[in-house]
Design a protein around this motif. Structure first.
Motif, PDB file in Angstrom:
ATOM      1  N   LEU A   1       0.905  -1.283   0.023  1.00 31.63           N
ATOM      2  CA  LEU A   1      -0.089  -0.175   0.149  1.00 31.63           C
ATOM      3  C   LEU A   1       0.881   1.311   0.094  1.00 31.63           C
ATOM      4  O   LEU A   1       0.481   2.070  -0.723  1.00 31.63           O
ATOM      5  N   ALA A   2       1.938   1.039   0.768  1.00 35.56           N
ATOM      6  CA  ALA A   2       2.899   2.433   0.685  1.00 35.56           C
ATOM      7  C   ALA A   2       3.372   2.794  -0.603  1.00 35.56           C
ATOM      8  O   ALA A   2       3.656   3.618  -0.878  1.00 35.56           O
ATOM      9  N   GLU A   3       3.902   1.660  -1.259  1.00 36.11           N
ATOM     10  CA  GLU A   3       4.615   1.757  -2.479  1.00 36.11           C
ATOM     11  C   GLU A   3       3.333   2.477  -3.650  1.00 36.11           C
ATOM     12  O   GLU A   3       3.798   3.167  -4.226  1.00 36.11           O
ATOM     13  N   ARG A   4       2.015   2.172  -3.410  1.00 30.53           N
ATOM     14  CA  ARG A   4       1.045   2.625  -4.239  1.00 30.53           C
ATOM     15  C   ARG A   4       0.829   4.099  -3.786  1.00 30.53           C
ATOM     16  O   ARG A   4       0.673   5.137  -4.344  1.00 30.53           O
ATOM     17  N   TYR A   5       0.759   4.329  -2.494  1.00 25.67           N
ATOM     18  CA  TYR A   5       0.532   5.518  -1.855  1.00 25.67           C
ATOM     19  C   TYR A   5       1.483   6.931  -2.058  1.00 25.67           C
ATOM     20  O   TYR A   5       1.135   7.677  -2.564  1.00 25.67           O
ATOM     21  N   TYR A   6       2.876   6.131  -2.377  1.00 24.36           N
ATOM     22  CA  TYR A   6       3.899   7.363  -2.371  1.00 24.36           C
ATOM     23  C   TYR A   6       4.350   7.359  -3.604  1.00 24.36           C
ATOM     24  O   TYR A   6       5.413   7.992  -4.016  1.00 24.36           O
ATOM     25  N   ARG A   7       3.826   6.493  -4.781  1.00 21.86           N
ATOM     26  CA  ARG A   7       4.244   6.660  -6.103  1.00 21.86           C
ATOM     27  C   ARG A   7       3.952   8.077  -6.790  1.00 21.86           C
ATOM     28  O   ARG A   7       2.893   8.453  -6.563  1.00 21.86           O
TER      29      ARG A   7
END
Length: 202
Positions: A196-202
């Motif tokens: 989720l963090a990878e998607r959120y901070y992308r």
């Protein structure tokens, strides 16, 4: 802050390369954790605290009034029915969109038992430990922790307003808002905080 209640200010920086640390040292004890996620920063700050009550704040939070604030927080936890407390949220913009976000955030915390980081979560050291504390995860650490806190007591809405920055929405209000709801939905479907963090901070 002028108060008769003793307090300590602990600042955990995630590895800033600007003047953040030198400025922060004027106000409290600063620790740096390079390449640490938000959950790890919060957890580390607790290990450096000697207080009976823990108050977690984002660096861009502004409390609109501090009169008797710490005394009122302390009084709140004299009633063991409460496991945590939080503030009424406000954004640094008077636009309807931000007023809507602020009001629904308050309702979410009251009725769904979800206090997010920008709402100034307060709890006791005892309740923090009982609920398992913040996990060293890159996202959803506040969701996970507040859900465990809600299982051991009620949440108290404090009579103060906390203002937060609207900067994360400035690249597209509706787009960012929908993305955040998408993240929450994916989390409920079992997607890991790391993904989720990878998607959120992308």
């Amino acid at each position: 802050m002028t108060t008769s209640v003793p307090y300590e200010l602990i600042i955990v920086d995630g590895g800033s390369t600007d003047q953040t640390v030198s400025l922060a040292k004027q106000y409290g004890q600063v620790y740096q954790l390079f390449n640490a996620n938000r959950g790890a920063q919060l957890s580390y700050g607790v290990t450096k605290s000697s207080g009976e009550i823990l108050w977690f704040l984002h660096s861009d939070s502004v409390i609109e009034s501090t009169k008797d604030l710490l005394a009122i927080i302390e009084k709140c936890f004299s009633d063991s029915i409460y496991s945590a407390a939080f503030f009424k949220l406000k954004f640094d913009s008077a636009e309807f969109f931000y007023r809507y976000l602020a009001e629904t955030s308050t309702l979410r915390a009251l009725f769904l038992g979800l206090i997010f980081g920008d709402q100034g979560l307060v709890t006791t050291q005892k309740n923090y430990e009982k609920a398992g504390g913040f996990e060293p995860v890159p996202l959803m650490e506040d969701w996970r922790f507040s859900r465990r806190l809600r299982k051991i007591g009620k949440f108290k809405l404090l009579p103060f307003t906390i203002q937060t920055s609207s900067r994360r929405f400035r690249k597209g209000k509706l787009q960012t808002h929908l993305k955040m709801h998408q993240i929450k939905l994916l989390y409920l479907f079992g997607v890991s905080p790391k993904k989720l963090a990878e998607r959120y901070y992308r």
